[in-house]
Design a protein around this motif. Structure first.
Motif, mmCIF file in Angstrom:
data_model
loop_
_atom_site.group_PDB
_atom_site.id
_atom_site.type_symbol
_atom_site.label_atom_id
_atom_site.label_comp_id
_atom_site.label_asym_id
_atom_site.label_seq_id
_atom_site.Cartn_x
_atom_site.Cartn_y
_atom_site.Cartn_z
ATOM 1 N N GLU A 47 0.849 -1.198 0.000
ATOM 2 C CA GLU A 47 0.000 0.000 0.000
ATOM 3 C C GLU A 47 0.882 1.244 0.000
ATOM 4 O O GLU A 47 1.633 1.472 0.947
ATOM 5 C CB GLU A 47 -0.935 0.006 1.212
ATOM 6 C CG GLU A 47 -1.789 1.270 1.303
ATOM 7 C CD GLU A 47 -2.772 1.245 2.459
ATOM 8 O OE1 GLU A 47 -3.333 2.309 2.777
ATOM 9 O OE2 GLU A 47 -2.995 0.157 3.036
ATOM 10 N N TRP A 51 -0.439 6.576 -3.825
ATOM 11 C CA TRP A 51 -1.223 5.942 -4.887
ATOM 12 C C TRP A 51 -2.563 5.399 -4.397
ATOM 13 O O TRP A 51 -3.319 4.838 -5.176
ATOM 14 C CB TRP A 51 -0.433 4.774 -5.507
ATOM 15 C CG TRP A 51 0.776 5.180 -6.274
ATOM 16 C CD1 TRP A 51 1.193 6.451 -6.550
ATOM 17 C CD2 TRP A 51 1.743 4.302 -6.868
ATOM 18 N NE1 TRP A 51 2.364 6.440 -7.268
ATOM 19 C CE2 TRP A 51 2.725 5.120 -7.487
ATOM 20 C CE3 TRP A 51 1.889 2.920 -6.934
ATOM 21 C CZ2 TRP A 51 3.824 4.595 -8.156
ATOM 22 C CZ3 TRP A 51 2.984 2.398 -7.602
ATOM 23 C CH2 TRP A 51 3.937 3.220 -8.204
ATOM 24 N N ARG A 52 -2.840 5.562 -3.134
ATOM 25 C CA ARG A 52 -3.991 4.893 -2.508
ATOM 26 C C ARG A 52 -5.310 5.230 -3.214
ATOM 27 O O ARG A 52 -6.075 4.337 -3.586
ATOM 28 C CB ARG A 52 -4.063 5.275 -1.025
ATOM 29 C CG ARG A 52 -5.136 4.518 -0.247
ATOM 30 C CD ARG A 52 -5.256 5.078 1.164
ATOM 31 N NE ARG A 52 -4.120 4.737 2.005
ATOM 32 C CZ ARG A 52 -3.399 5.630 2.689
ATOM 33 N NH1 ARG A 52 -3.677 6.936 2.590
ATOM 34 N NH2 ARG A 52 -2.405 5.235 3.451
ATOM 35 N N ARG A 54 -5.779 6.496 -6.149
ATOM 36 C CA ARG A 54 -5.743 6.007 -7.527
ATOM 37 C C ARG A 54 -6.113 4.528 -7.575
ATOM 38 O O ARG A 54 -6.873 4.081 -8.447
ATOM 39 C CB ARG A 54 -4.349 6.200 -8.119
ATOM 40 C CG ARG A 54 -4.234 5.777 -9.575
ATOM 41 C CD ARG A 54 -2.813 5.353 -9.941
ATOM 42 N NE ARG A 54 -2.437 4.116 -9.260
ATOM 43 C CZ ARG A 54 -1.302 3.463 -9.507
ATOM 44 N NH1 ARG A 54 -0.435 3.956 -10.380
ATOM 45 N NH2 ARG A 54 -1.023 2.353 -8.871
ATOM 46 N N ASP A 55 -5.589 3.751 -6.629
ATOM 47 C CA ASP A 55 -5.882 2.319 -6.585
ATOM 48 C C ASP A 55 -7.361 2.067 -6.285
ATOM 49 O O ASP A 55 -7.985 1.178 -6.877
ATOM 50 C CB ASP A 55 -5.009 1.635 -5.525
ATOM 51 C CG ASP A 55 -3.531 1.662 -5.888
ATOM 52 O OD1 ASP A 55 -3.220 1.766 -7.088
ATOM 53 O OD2 ASP A 55 -2.689 1.586 -4.965
ATOM 54 N N LEU A 83 -8.865 -4.104 -1.136
ATOM 55 C CA LEU A 83 -7.516 -3.934 -1.674
ATOM 56 C C LEU A 83 -6.468 -4.376 -0.654
ATOM 57 O O LEU A 83 -5.500 -5.064 -0.991
ATOM 58 C CB LEU A 83 -7.294 -2.480 -2.076
ATOM 59 C CG LEU A 83 -7.991 -2.036 -3.356
ATOM 60 C CD1 LEU A 83 -8.012 -0.511 -3.458
ATOM 61 C CD2 LEU A 83 -7.304 -2.637 -4.584
ATOM 62 N N PHE A 88 -3.366 -5.177 -2.632
ATOM 63 C CA PHE A 88 -3.509 -4.208 -3.716
ATOM 64 C C PHE A 88 -3.373 -4.832 -5.101
ATOM 65 O O PHE A 88 -3.013 -4.150 -6.060
ATOM 66 C CB PHE A 88 -2.553 -3.028 -3.519
ATOM 67 C CG PHE A 88 -3.063 -2.052 -2.484
ATOM 68 C CD1 PHE A 88 -3.659 -0.857 -2.866
ATOM 69 C CD2 PHE A 88 -2.990 -2.348 -1.123
ATOM 70 C CE1 PHE A 88 -4.163 0.020 -1.918
ATOM 71 C CE2 PHE A 88 -3.487 -1.472 -0.167
ATOM 72 C CZ PHE A 88 -4.083 -0.294 -0.568
ATOM 73 N N ASP A 89 -3.691 -6.100 -5.188
ATOM 74 C CA ASP A 89 -3.826 -6.761 -6.493
ATOM 75 C C ASP A 89 -5.255 -6.490 -6.968
ATOM 76 O O ASP A 89 -6.218 -7.000 -6.381
ATOM 77 C CB ASP A 89 -3.566 -8.258 -6.343
ATOM 78 C CG ASP A 89 -3.645 -9.013 -7.662
ATOM 79 O OD1 ASP A 89 -4.609 -8.788 -8.425
ATOM 80 O OD2 ASP A 89 -2.774 -9.860 -7.909
ATOM 81 N N TYR A 90 -5.427 -5.690 -7.998
ATOM 82 C CA TYR A 90 -6.751 -5.263 -8.432
ATOM 83 C C TYR A 90 -7.671 -6.442 -8.743
ATOM 84 O O TYR A 90 -8.828 -6.480 -8.315
ATOM 85 C CB TYR A 90 -6.657 -4.378 -9.688
ATOM 86 C CG TYR A 90 -5.955 -3.057 -9.526
ATOM 87 C CD1 TYR A 90 -5.643 -2.544 -8.271
ATOM 88 C CD2 TYR A 90 -5.609 -2.311 -10.650
ATOM 89 C CE1 TYR A 90 -4.996 -1.327 -8.141
ATOM 90 C CE2 TYR A 90 -4.964 -1.082 -10.527
ATOM 91 C CZ TYR A 90 -4.655 -0.596 -9.273
ATOM 92 O OH TYR A 90 -4.021 0.606 -9.150
#
Length: 339
Positions: A47, A51-52, A54-55, A83, A88-90
């Motif tokens: 994480e 970029w949080r 955006r993710d 996430l 955080f693997d979409y």
């Protein structure tokens, strides 16, 4: 708030952080993590604070594109749970979100009318509670005591409802999302007749939720006072466990010293050789029951469409029931043998 309306108002651009400006009714995310936990989340969960959002937006756009009728909450804080649970693997986070809803729709006995007041008898029995102190890793200890359940009072699904609401309450905390939880299950006094209620069909449903259908990190499962019958129970559970989760099971028997190697006595109640006083279930019960309105609000955002369902179904209905019935016939002799 329907999933369709949210998706209609959300830009398809995964990199657009300005989308929230056009969604005044969506709460703006404010990070509550300490600097140490921000570092831990970066190292363990990939994480990145910069970029949080955006993710989160990328996951939101994937939901709107691939599952426009999912009927899920799309708030930043809600999506962030999924996430974090999948580092955080979409794609994996999206599948977890879909599974979360599939589980809720496939088991109405558990998820209909799900609110704290509906499971008050289970809470009062002490079947499930949360210890007041965190462990050295900052994790809550969920204490489950099957001997507190009397099957003639209510079905096993009521216990599952109580566990699920407990996890829903815990996962609201960002600290828990990062640190995970530890389970302490005391199987003292579990008889063959009580164990028979936990057949393969129920086992598969519960494990499916905990492993693939709920955004929480289970870091350890400590079993104590397990009778011989537990060999049969574990034989039911193990085929459904992923290797990583199976390796986090610790069977201590009656050896409290063994338990204390995993959970320090300073945070355990006297019943388990600890020094934190008698086990008190009242504080957690009061906290959960006081959250009734919060649950009603949160669950109201999880719309259940009547004309559509996710394509990636975690539980496949009648075929699974038949398979589990076959497994149950093979399992009963194991239970009697272990007993």
């Amino acid at each position: 708030m329907s999933g369709d309306s949210d998706c209609t108002r959300t830009s398809p651009s995964a990199g657009s952080l300005s989308d929230n400006e056009f969604l005044p009714d969506r709460p703006k995310y404010v990070c509550s993590l300490s600097p140490d936990l921000i570092t831990k989340a970066r190292e363990e969960l990939q994480e990145k604070p910069e970029w949080r959002l955006r993710d989160v937006q990328a996951l939101r756009d994937m939901v709107c594109k691939d599952y426009p009728s999912l009927g899920t909450c799309l708030d930043d804080a809600f999506l962030l749970r999924f996430l974090r649970a999948r580092k955080f693997d979409y794609d994996r986070a999206l599948q977890l979100l879909v599974n979360y809803h599939t589980c809720r729709r496939s088991w109405p006995e558990v998820f209909n009318n799900l609110k704290p007041s509906a499971i008050k008898p289970v809470l009062e029995s002490g079947f499930v509670t949360v210890l007041p102190c965190l462990d050295p890793e900052g994790r809550h200890i969920v204490c489950i005591r099957p001997d507190r359940w009397t099957p003639s009072n209510y079905p096993i699904t009521e216990n599952i409802r109580a566990i699920y609401l407990t996890l829903e309450k815990l996962i609201q905390s960002e600290e828990t999302q990062v640190n995970g939880i530890v389970i302490l299950a005391d199987y003292k006094g579990v008889s063959l007749s009580k164990a028979s209620h936990f057949g393969p069909f129920v086992a598969k449903k519960v494990i499916g939720i905990l492993q693939d259908g709920f955004p929480i990190r289970i870091k350890a499962v400590n079993i104590i006072n397990e009778p011989r019958i537990f060999k049969g129970i574990f034989a039911i559970i193990k085929p459904f466990l992923k290797e990583k989760i199976a390796n986090r099971f610790f069977l201590h028997g009656c050896d409290l010293n063994s338990l204390h190697q995993n959970i320090p006595p300073v945070i355990l109640p006297e019943e388990y050789g600890g020094t934190s006083g008698k086990l008190d279930i009242s504080a957690w019960n009061e906290l959960l029951l006081a959250s009734e309105e919060d649950f009603l609000h949160d669950f109201s955002q999880l719309v259940l469409p009547c004309d559509s369902s996710p394509q990636d179904v975690l539980v496949s209905g009648d075929a699974d029931e038949k398979q589990c019935d076959d497994s149950l016939r093979g399992m009963k002799p194991q239970l009697y043998y272990c007993y």
